[in-house]
Structures are given as structure tokens and as C-alpha cells.
Design an enzyme around this catalytic site. Sequence first.
Site, PDB file in Angstrom:
ATOM      1  N   LEU A 106      21.582  -7.133  -0.353  1.00 36.73           N
ATOM      2  CA  LEU A 106      21.529  -8.585  -0.739  1.00 36.73           C
ATOM      3  C   LEU A 106      21.809  -8.775  -2.291  1.00 36.73           C
ATOM      4  O   LEU A 106      20.984  -7.879  -3.049  1.00 36.73           O
ATOM      5  CB  LEU A 106      20.139  -9.109  -0.062  1.00 36.73           C
ATOM      6  CG  LEU A 106      19.877 -10.768  -0.802  1.00 36.73           C
ATOM      7  CD1 LEU A 106      20.051 -11.430   0.257  1.00 36.73           C
ATOM      8  CD2 LEU A 106      18.618 -10.823  -1.394  1.00 36.73           C
ATOM      9  N   HIS A 107      22.705  -9.562  -2.673  1.00 36.88           N
ATOM     10  CA  HIS A 107      22.659  -9.701  -4.090  1.00 36.88           C
ATOM     11  C   HIS A 107      23.195 -10.905  -4.391  1.00 36.88           C
ATOM     12  O   HIS A 107      23.821 -11.731  -3.541  1.00 36.88           O
ATOM     13  CB  HIS A 107      23.631  -8.647  -4.809  1.00 36.88           C
ATOM     14  CG  HIS A 107      25.102  -8.461  -4.154  1.00 36.88           C
ATOM     15  ND1 HIS A 107      25.243  -7.923  -3.128  1.00 36.88           N
ATOM     16  CD2 HIS A 107      26.157  -9.090  -4.468  1.00 36.88           C
ATOM     17  CE1 HIS A 107      26.360  -8.078  -2.586  1.00 36.88           C
ATOM     18  NE2 HIS A 107      27.064  -8.740  -3.521  1.00 36.88           N
ATOM     19  N   VAL A 108      22.889 -11.650  -5.576  1.00 35.08           N
ATOM     20  CA  VAL A 108      22.989 -12.916  -5.884  1.00 35.08           C
ATOM     21  C   VAL A 108      24.036 -12.992  -6.936  1.00 35.08           C
ATOM     22  O   VAL A 108      23.810 -12.395  -7.992  1.00 35.08           O
ATOM     23  CB  VAL A 108      21.808 -13.879  -6.311  1.00 35.08           C
ATOM     24  CG1 VAL A 108      22.219 -15.288  -6.621  1.00 35.08           C
ATOM     25  CG2 VAL A 108      20.798 -13.775  -5.160  1.00 35.08           C
TER      26      VAL A 108
END
Length: 148
Positions: A106-108
Amino acid sequence: DAESGRGSVFTRILRSGLSDEATYIVHRGVEVFALLNAFPYGVGHTLVLPYREVAHLEDLTPSETVELWMTVTDAVKALKAAYEPEGLNVGVNLGRPAGGSVSEHLHVHVLPRWSGDVNFTEAIANTRCLPEALIDTASKVRTAWREL
């Protein structure tokens, strides 16, 4: 997977032993870090993610969740200070069908935007031209982050 010693590209970066300068890491927190996208959509394209390799928002611990979103907010502030963009995109692609190229970690995305910043070269040749080297971007973002 992370347990086998391979892991996502982000896990491999963290385990590489390379400096933050060499890996374009611009911020390290307790459970979350930020680095420049190696294949940016534009100048300043930053990724905020947990150290722990998780694929889904619901897999984050409460403390990771809090730090992740606080760090996203700080990334927005740092990018605004460094580049004075007209706007920003902040987003998460969950799963490959949603556009997640590294869906296991997960990465923003935090991406400064300007009017007309999609140019002819990108639209026609699927090529991006960045007016600044990543090493220079990293230096500007780190400096702005320290000054928050």
C-alpha cells in the site's frame, strides 16, 4: 513476499542498505516513510507508505493508519512549500485492477499539479519529460519537510 526475502520494490529499497539520498527517501517516521516515485507523473511525485508490507487499508494497525495520514498531510505541506503547485492529487490505488502497480505494498501518491501539466509528448509518445532531476527534487522536498 516480504518473508521470503524478496518483497515489494519498496521492501527491497528499505533492505538495500543504500542511503536515503541514493533511494530518494525524503522522510522517515516511526512506522511510515516517504520517497519520490522513481517513475514520476510530474515533478515532486511522492509516495507515502508504511514500512510494513501490507496490501489493504484494513490491514494497517491503528497507529500506522494515523501516522500514514499525518505523513500524507505533511507531504502535501512540503510539496506546497517546495513547488507552489496550483493543486495536488492525493490517491491510493488498491489492487491491480485499480491501477496499483505495486499492489502488495500500500502506498499513497501525492502529486503536485499545474494547469496544462500534461504535455504533448506524454499524450502522444507515452513519454514524460521532467524539468528537474530526481536528486534535485529530493533535496528540495527534504529541505521543505525539515522546515515544516
